[in-house]
Scaffold this active site. Sequence first.
Site, mmCIF file in Angstrom:
data_model
loop_
_atom_site.group_PDB
_atom_site.id
_atom_site.type_symbol
_atom_site.label_atom_id
_atom_site.label_comp_id
_atom_site.label_asym_id
_atom_site.label_seq_id
_atom_site.Cartn_x
_atom_site.Cartn_y
_atom_site.Cartn_z
ATOM 1 N N THR A 1 36.696 45.945 41.322
ATOM 2 C CA THR A 1 37.712 44.717 39.843
ATOM 3 C C THR A 1 37.945 43.847 40.621
ATOM 4 O O THR A 1 37.449 42.573 39.398
ATOM 5 C CB THR A 1 38.979 45.715 39.797
ATOM 6 O OG1 THR A 1 39.749 45.869 41.409
ATOM 7 C CG2 THR A 1 38.543 47.546 38.953
ATOM 8 N N SER B 1 33.508 43.918 45.701
ATOM 9 C CA SER B 1 33.148 42.512 44.191
ATOM 10 C C SER B 1 33.335 41.237 44.846
ATOM 11 O O SER B 1 32.594 40.801 43.990
ATOM 12 C CB SER B 1 33.506 42.570 43.197
ATOM 13 O OG SER B 1 34.805 42.713 43.092
ATOM 14 N N THR C 1 35.320 49.895 44.367
ATOM 15 C CA THR C 1 36.278 50.484 44.661
ATOM 16 C C THR C 1 35.908 52.256 44.327
ATOM 17 O O THR C 1 36.296 52.764 44.603
ATOM 18 C CB THR C 1 38.344 50.594 44.124
ATOM 19 O OG1 THR C 1 37.864 48.895 45.353
ATOM 20 C CG2 THR C 1 39.442 51.544 45.058
HETATM 21 N N1 ASP Z 1 38.055 45.109 46.724
HETATM 22 C C1 ASP Z 1 37.377 45.525 45.703
HETATM 23 C C2 ASP Z 1 36.202 44.793 44.886
HETATM 24 O O1 ASP Z 1 36.187 44.230 44.337
HETATM 25 C C3 ASP Z 1 38.671 45.644 44.672
HETATM 26 C C4 ASP Z 1 38.107 46.879 43.553
HETATM 27 O O2 ASP Z 1 37.016 47.486 43.204
HETATM 28 O O3 ASP Z 1 38.789 47.700 42.616
HETATM 29 O O4 ASP Z 1 35.203 45.207 45.035
#
Ligand code: ASP
Length: 375
Positions: free
Chosen positions: A136, A102, A55
Amino acid sequence: MRAGRNDVPRRRSGRVKATALAAALAGHALAGAPALAQDAASTLPVVWVLATGGTIAGGGASSTSLTEYRAGAFTGAELVSALPALGRHATIRVEQVANVGSPNITFDDWLALATRIDAIFRDDPDAAGVVVTHGTNTLEETAYFLNLTVRHDRPVVLVGAQRPATAISADGPLNLLNAVRAAASPEARGKGVLVVLNDEINAARDVTKTSTYRLETFRTPDLGFLGYVDGDRVAFYREPTRRHTADSEFDLTGVTAFPRVDIAYSYVEPNPVLIEALIEDGVDGIVLAGTGAGIVSRRERAALERVAGLPVDARPIIVRSNRTGSGRVVPLPAYDQLGMVAGDTLNPQKARILLMLALTKTRDVDEIRRMFREY
Ligand code: ASP
């Protein structure tokens, strides 16, 4: 660099150009701060930024697209060049390792990151530290993997964001600035892999994502975070005591794949067929996300007792973790006699990583128990 893989299909009308990111960030107070030239004569510490997507590199259709956006829409180089204030703290070198959400990070990405970070610390004596930008959702897993496998004591800092780069009040730019400041801080040396978001510094072993959308999502239950990144300085108040990085026995030399370890989650009236299917499938290890202090039901126990009867070579190693979100899982005779390992304070996804790495070295249960006491 790999081509970006989409998590959320990109809508035509939602196309966001890098220039839009730079324009959006140009009005940002930090981006507007005077940047020092990043040239060879600079005396600033060198910080490498290894980008993997998430993100923090996400792009949405508009500044209010907070939940629908594409993770990994921008490169690390674009994020860095949109944030000239970084140049006041460090000379930045950027590389793209992946560009994914991720949930799609792979073991190959972990191997690439660990290998590249070791090479940077070996070959670049000027490198003060490394920042890894990451989604995350699984950030804590990558952080703990690197905590166990990077073989140097210079700081490695993982950073992400809860709001995409194009969002109003995006948290990524300040998180990235704080991560670079932490990676450049001499005080961060020897503290293992760190996770910096929301001005807080957490230890890779103990931190976990606790909220879907809140900015204060990364928490260290019971034990607390290590310090703050504030306007005046990077301030540490404590440090991890478990073995990590330069003091770790895990060596990735020659490792191209990992033993298979899966997680089984306990609840009222669980279906033992899940555990049986894993055993039948020939997994090398199972982590139980048990109830309470790592307790399983009679139904699950019956399946696990059958494991104890298998020949040693064909028997998966079972680690007891728990689903409560905090607290220790301690050895208990009723489980120990079945050859199970107590997962201590590691949550199921972290216990899985330690068991995977342990199984690259041994299948001896007592040795694996020692590792769960030391890491
Ligand atoms: N969907 C995203 C990921 O884990 C959420 C984030 O980046 O915070 O890449």
